[in-house]
Design a protein around this motif. Structure first.
Motif, PDB file in Angstrom:
ATOM      1  N   SER A  80     -26.065  52.041  32.730  1.00 17.40           N
ATOM      2  CA  SER A  80     -26.768  51.432  33.776  1.00 17.40           C
ATOM      3  C   SER A  80     -27.083  50.059  33.536  1.00 17.40           C
ATOM      4  N   GLY A  81     -26.107  49.183  33.027  1.00 16.36           N
ATOM      5  CA  GLY A  81     -26.092  47.787  32.867  1.00 16.36           C
ATOM      6  C   GLY A  81     -25.595  47.009  33.961  1.00 16.36           C
ATOM      7  N   ALA A  82     -25.664  45.801  34.028  1.00 11.60           N
ATOM      8  CA  ALA A  82     -25.268  45.001  35.310  1.00 11.60           C
ATOM      9  C   ALA A  82     -23.769  44.872  35.471  1.00 11.60           C
ATOM     10  N   ALA A  83     -22.862  45.118  34.343  1.00  6.90           N
ATOM     11  CA  ALA A  83     -21.411  45.146  34.560  1.00  6.90           C
ATOM     12  C   ALA A  83     -21.296  46.174  35.247  1.00  6.90           C
ATOM     13  N   ALA A  84     -21.750  47.566  35.021  1.00  8.30           N
ATOM     14  CA  ALA A  84     -21.390  48.838  35.799  1.00  8.30           C
ATOM     15  C   ALA A  84     -21.760  48.583  37.203  1.00  8.30           C
ATOM     16  N   ARG A  85     -22.838  47.938  37.464  1.00  9.92           N
ATOM     17  CA  ARG A  85     -23.691  47.982  38.948  1.00  9.92           C
ATOM     18  C   ARG A  85     -22.664  47.201  39.402  1.00  9.92           C
ATOM     19  N   LEU A  86     -22.140  45.986  39.050  1.00  5.14           N
ATOM     20  CA  LEU A  86     -21.229  44.967  39.636  1.00  5.14           C
ATOM     21  C   LEU A  86     -19.633  45.557  39.887  1.00  5.14           C
ATOM     22  N   GLY A  87     -19.510  46.580  38.861  1.00  7.39           N
ATOM     23  CA  GLY A  87     -18.034  47.038  39.000  1.00  7.39           C
ATOM     24  C   GLY A  87     -17.072  46.286  38.438  1.00  7.39           C
ATOM     25  N   VAL A  88     -17.505  45.402  37.353  1.00  8.94           N
ATOM     26  CA  VAL A  88     -16.648  44.695  36.835  1.00  8.94           C
ATOM     27  C   VAL A  88     -16.891  44.806  35.121  1.00  8.94           C
ATOM     28  N   PRO A  89     -15.737  44.556  34.369  1.00 12.14           N
ATOM     29  CA  PRO A  89     -15.873  44.819  32.808  1.00 12.14           C
ATOM     30  C   PRO A  89     -16.689  43.912  32.161  1.00 12.14           C
ATOM     31  N   ARG A  90     -17.375  44.417  31.239  1.00  7.75           N
ATOM     32  CA  ARG A  90     -18.345  43.695  30.461  1.00  7.75           C
ATOM     33  C   ARG A  90     -17.917  42.223  29.914  1.00  7.75           C
ATOM     34  N   SER A  91     -16.928  42.114  29.665  1.00  5.15           N
ATOM     35  CA  SER A  91     -16.243  41.005  28.996  1.00  5.15           C
ATOM     36  C   SER A  91     -16.330  39.795  30.239  1.00  5.15           C
ATOM     37  N   THR A  92     -15.776  40.357  31.478  1.00  2.97           N
ATOM     38  CA  THR A  92     -15.878  39.237  32.742  1.00  2.97           C
ATOM     39  C   THR A  92     -17.068  38.984  33.266  1.00  2.97           C
ATOM     40  N   LEU A  93     -18.007  39.896  32.918  1.00  2.00           N
ATOM     41  CA  LEU A  93     -19.576  39.349  33.398  1.00  2.00           C
ATOM     42  C   LEU A  93     -19.912  38.503  32.282  1.00  2.00           C
ATOM     43  N   GLU A  94     -19.855  38.851  31.061  1.00  2.79           N
ATOM     44  CA  GLU A  94     -20.377  37.720  30.171  1.00  2.79           C
ATOM     45  C   GLU A  94     -19.637  36.405  30.222  1.00  2.79           C
ATOM     46  N   SER A  95     -18.546  36.381  30.769  1.00  8.90           N
ATOM     47  CA  SER A  95     -17.712  34.993  30.843  1.00  8.90           C
ATOM     48  C   SER A  95     -18.498  34.387  32.109  1.00  8.90           C
ATOM     49  N   LYS A  96     -18.557  35.118  33.256  1.00  6.97           N
ATOM     50  CA  LYS A  96     -19.479  34.586  34.161  1.00  6.97           C
ATOM     51  C   LYS A  96     -20.636  33.918  34.128  1.00  6.97           C
ATOM     52  N   ILE A  97     -21.441  35.029  33.515  1.00 12.24           N
ATOM     53  CA  ILE A  97     -22.925  34.336  32.796  1.00 12.24           C
ATOM     54  C   ILE A  97     -22.890  33.035  32.068  1.00 12.24           C
ATOM     55  N   ARG A  98     -21.793  32.861  31.404  1.00 15.94           N
ATOM     56  CA  ARG A  98     -21.739  31.676  30.407  1.00 15.94           C
ATOM     57  C   ARG A  98     -21.253  30.452  31.482  1.00 15.94           C
ATOM     58  N   ALA A  99     -20.275  30.916  32.362  1.00 10.66           N
ATOM     59  CA  ALA A  99     -19.678  29.790  33.283  1.00 10.66           C
ATOM     60  C   ALA A  99     -20.483  29.234  34.378  1.00 10.66           C
ATOM     61  N   LEU A 100     -21.447  30.306  34.754  1.00 13.55           N
ATOM     62  CA  LEU A 100     -22.422  29.968  35.466  1.00 13.55           C
ATOM     63  C   LEU A 100     -24.049  29.484  35.050  1.00 13.55           C
ATOM     64  N   GLY A 101     -24.115  29.309  33.643  1.00  9.39           N
ATOM     65  CA  GLY A 101     -25.255  28.884  33.033  1.00  9.39           C
ATOM     66  C   GLY A 101     -26.376  29.867  33.316  1.00  9.39           C
ATOM     67  N   ILE A 102     -26.207  31.274  33.438  1.00  8.63           N
ATOM     68  CA  ILE A 102     -27.209  31.987  33.473  1.00  8.63           C
ATOM     69  C   ILE A 102     -27.867  32.598  32.277  1.00  8.63           C
ATOM     70  N   ASN A 103     -29.138  32.417  32.113  1.00  7.54           N
ATOM     71  CA  ASN A 103     -29.581  32.826  31.083  1.00  7.54           C
ATOM     72  C   ASN A 103     -30.198  34.324  31.261  1.00  7.54           C
ATOM     73  N   LYS A 104     -29.445  35.163  30.724  1.00  2.64           N
ATOM     74  CA  LYS A 104     -29.839  36.780  30.765  1.00  2.64           C
ATOM     75  C   LYS A 104     -31.143  37.056  30.139  1.00  2.64           C
ATOM     76  N   ASN A 105     -31.609  36.433  29.197  1.00  4.54           N
ATOM     77  CA  ASN A 105     -32.781  36.862  28.461  1.00  4.54           C
ATOM     78  C   ASN A 105     -34.078  36.614  29.427  1.00  4.54           C
ATOM     79  N   ARG A 106     -33.856  35.930  30.449  1.00  7.26           N
ATOM     80  CA  ARG A 106     -35.014  35.703  31.008  1.00  7.26           C
ATOM     81  C   ARG A 106     -35.353  36.995  32.132  1.00  7.26           C
ATOM     82  N   PHE A 107     -34.322  37.832  32.366  1.00  2.00           N
ATOM     83  CA  PHE A 107     -34.343  38.975  32.946  1.00  2.00           C
ATOM     84  C   PHE A 107     -35.000  40.173  32.064  1.00  2.00           C
ATOM     85  N   ARG A 108     -35.070  40.206  30.888  1.00  2.09           N
ATOM     86  CA  ARG A 108     -35.313  41.096  29.920  1.00  2.09           C
ATOM     87  C   ARG A 108     -36.721  41.688  30.047  1.00  2.09           C
ATOM     88  N   THR A 109     -36.918  43.043  30.207  1.00  2.00           N
ATOM     89  CA  THR A 109     -38.258  43.332  30.337  1.00  2.00           C
ATOM     90  C   THR A 109     -39.078  43.776  28.881  1.00  2.00           C
TER      91      THR A 109
END
Length: 95
Positions: free
Chosen positions: A66-95
């Motif tokens: 149920s994670g974002a990687a599965a939703r986007l259809g990309v490997p977890r490592s790719t998504l983590e890399s994109k999150i770092r490269a794009l400067g996204i703070n994933k913690n701000r989306f945690r509920t």
């Protein structure tokens, strides 16, 4: 051929359903018009928006069925890399 590949890749990244669709505005009918926007920054903005939307929907969860990687259809490592490269703070989306 490269343009078609890019359109398909972009469609897969931003697809939010099981049905594959292509936004017709991405298809060029004639010569590409110069809009003054740099393509890399435009693509990065779309990627960032798609990743942030997926993180918002998944409550900041990156991996798992149920994670974002599965939703986007990309490997977890790719998504983590994109999150770092794009400067996204994933913690701000945690509920």
């Amino acid at each position: 051929m490269r343009e078609l590949q890019n359109i398909i890749e972009r469609s897969v990244i931003v697809c939010e359903t099981d049905e594959f669709t292509v936004d017709e505005s991405w298809l060029s009918v004639g010569p590409v018009a110069t809009t003054g926007l740099a393509l890399p920054s435009t693509v990065a903005a779309h990627e960032k928006a798609a990743i942030e939307d997926a993180l918002r929907v998944t409550g900041g969860r990156v991996f798992g069925p149920s994670g974002a990687a599965a939703r986007l259809g990309v490997p977890r490592s790719t998504l983590e890399s994109k999150i770092r490269a794009l400067g996204i703070n994933k913690n701000r989306f945690r509920t």
